[in-house]
Design a protein around this motif. Structure first.
Motif, mmCIF file in Angstrom:
data_model
loop_
_atom_site.group_PDB
_atom_site.id
_atom_site.type_symbol
_atom_site.label_atom_id
_atom_site.label_comp_id
_atom_site.label_asym_id
_atom_site.label_seq_id
_atom_site.Cartn_x
_atom_site.Cartn_y
_atom_site.Cartn_z
ATOM 1 N N MET A 104 5.374 35.969 -6.954
ATOM 2 C CA MET A 104 4.105 36.587 -7.351
ATOM 3 C C MET A 104 3.879 36.451 -8.854
ATOM 4 N N GLY A 148 -1.288 37.988 -2.979
ATOM 5 C CA GLY A 148 0.015 38.641 -2.850
ATOM 6 C C GLY A 148 0.447 38.768 -1.402
ATOM 7 N N THR A 169 3.834 37.280 0.576
ATOM 8 C CA THR A 169 4.719 38.104 1.408
ATOM 9 C C THR A 169 4.907 37.494 2.794
ATOM 10 N N GLN A 202 7.750 45.421 -3.181
ATOM 11 C CA GLN A 202 6.906 44.302 -2.733
ATOM 12 C C GLN A 202 5.428 44.690 -2.692
ATOM 13 N N GLU A 220 2.441 43.157 -4.917
ATOM 14 C CA GLU A 220 1.390 42.489 -4.142
ATOM 15 C C GLU A 220 0.012 43.035 -4.528
ATOM 16 N N ASN A 255 -3.110 41.096 -6.350
ATOM 17 C CA ASN A 255 -4.407 41.035 -5.657
ATOM 18 C C ASN A 255 -5.533 41.623 -6.508
#
Length: 407
Positions: free
Chosen positions: A221, A297, A301, A375, A379, A383
């Motif tokens: 990321m 993001g 994942t 995570q 994420e 985003n």
């Protein structure tokens, strides 16, 4: 007490959040049983954000579209293209990184209380059904795809409404934005409760045992945020992209990291767009839209967890399948907000590409929930900050082209 509150409010939100984070960790390690009641702060914070975010998106989009005057130019086509391109490239980078640094997982107990989608057709069908979902039901269930579609329809229908009606809708959206800002001011206490709950329940060792996976997710990321996105920005504006990239990460990404909600971060993003002197007719629509479909993001994942399962099971993957996974993760990520459980529940769908049984795939989801505290934060930060970044790039790129044309 009033002076103390004023001094506390004068401290930057990020510093206050860090204080709450440290206190939560210390209490979880030192007196987990005694301090257990502070868990309620985390629950109240998340509950408040979840409650107000759907209404915020709904009224923001209605107000923006209904007040848009015919003939005013926006850059929505360019922004949507950037959203889709960014999401695909994020998934593609995650696939490449997973091949360069393959990792394996240690599966534990399965996840039995969630139901993933069964295939691509089912995901697309769910997306279409979410678009025409009952608007009250969409608000109740936080179905952002449905909320967005009804807000657009009502916004268009209200374009010919009286100015007093439009003013009322605009006032409601402003009021909801203010409510979200008030809730975010309580983030230090909410983060304290959330961190305490996670560490006291699972222990720091539960995160350390999945350290390699966390490093891969966060590293990927970070690569997207600091390398891929700046390349897109440079192509658009043809100047040093990092001042704009870092400003978006600092002013939007940090708050999104801690609130873990792109929708709740909309007022922050709107304020940043205003600070960058962007066109309000554009960003008042692109920011709520980005909170729904700009999911780089999530694509990271989905791709990394899927390929971790693939490597664990020793399945051979060719370039064609890898590209297909990139495309599937991008499409799935765009619809993640319409699926209960977000991006993690779309991992079994991606796993099905490689013939991985559903019970094994759901164990991968279980691993995702364990590392989710880190995570999901990273994420959301990627985003949400990218929503502003791509909106700014589209407008600055258009201004640059017009400047060249007028020379």
């Amino acid at each position: 007490m009033k002076n103390l509150i004023n001094k506390w409010n004068k401290i930057s939100l990020v510093k206050r959040i860090i204080v709450g984070l440290i206190i939560g960790i210390v209490l979880a390690l030192a007196i987990p049983n005694t301090a257990k009641p502070i868990v309620i702060f985390g629950s109240l914070f998340v509950g408040a954000l979840k409650a107000v975010a759907p209404m915020l998106v709904f009224f923001l989009v209605i107000a923006a579209i209904s007040s848009h005057k015919s003939g005013q130019q926006t850059n929505m086509k360019s922004i949507i293209l950037l959203y889709l391109l960014g999401t695909f490239l994020a998934g593609f980078v995650a696939v490449i990184v997973s091949f360069i640094f393959p990792i394996t997982l240690t599966f534990g107990s399965g996840v039995n209380d969630v139901t993933p989608p069964g295939g691509v057709v089912e995901v697309l069908k769910a997306l279409l059904m979410n678009i025409v979902d009952n608007p009250v039901k969409a608000l109740f269930n936080a179905n952002y795809i449905g909320i967005l579609s009804w807000a657009i329809i009502l916004g268009v229908a209200l374009k010919k409404a009286s100015s007093s009606t439009k003013t009322m809708i605009s006032n409601v959206s402003d009021a909801l934005s203010q409510v979200v800002k008030w809730i975010i001011n309580f983030a230090p206490f909410g983060i304290m409760g959330l961190v305490f709950d996670t560490i006291s329940a699972k222990g720091i060792e539960s995160l350390i045992s999945y350290g390699q996976l966390i490093v891969l997710l966060v590293g990927c990321m970070a690569f997207v945020a600091l390398v891929v996105n700046p390349l897109i920005v440079y192509i658009g504006i043809r100047e040093n992209p990092y001042p704009l990239v870092f400003k978006c990460l600092k002013d939007s990404g940090i708050t999104a990291f801690f609130t873990r909600s792109s929708a709740a971060n909309i007022p922050v993003n709107m304020g940043l767009c205003k600070e960058l002197n962007l066109n309000k007719d554009t960003y008042s629509v692109s920011i709520p839209l980005g909170a729904t479909i700009n999911m780089g993001g999530a694509a990271v994942t989905i791709s990394i967890l899927t390929l971790a399962a693939v490597h664990t099971l020793g399945i051979e993957v060719n370039i064609g399948m890898a590209l297909l996974l990139s495309l599937l993760s991008a499409v799935s990520a765009c619809g993640a907000s319409g699926v209960a459980g977000g991006s993690l529940l779309l991992v079994p769908l991606a796993c099905s590409l490689f013939g991985i049984p559903n019970d094994v795939a759901m164990q991968v989801v279980g691993v995702g929930f364990i590392v989710g505290v880190i995570q999901d934060s990273c994420e959301t930060a990627l985003n949400s900050s990218t929503d502003v970044l791509f909106t700014a790039v589209a407008e600055f790129s258009k201004a640059r082209k017009e400047k060249i044309k007028n020379k």
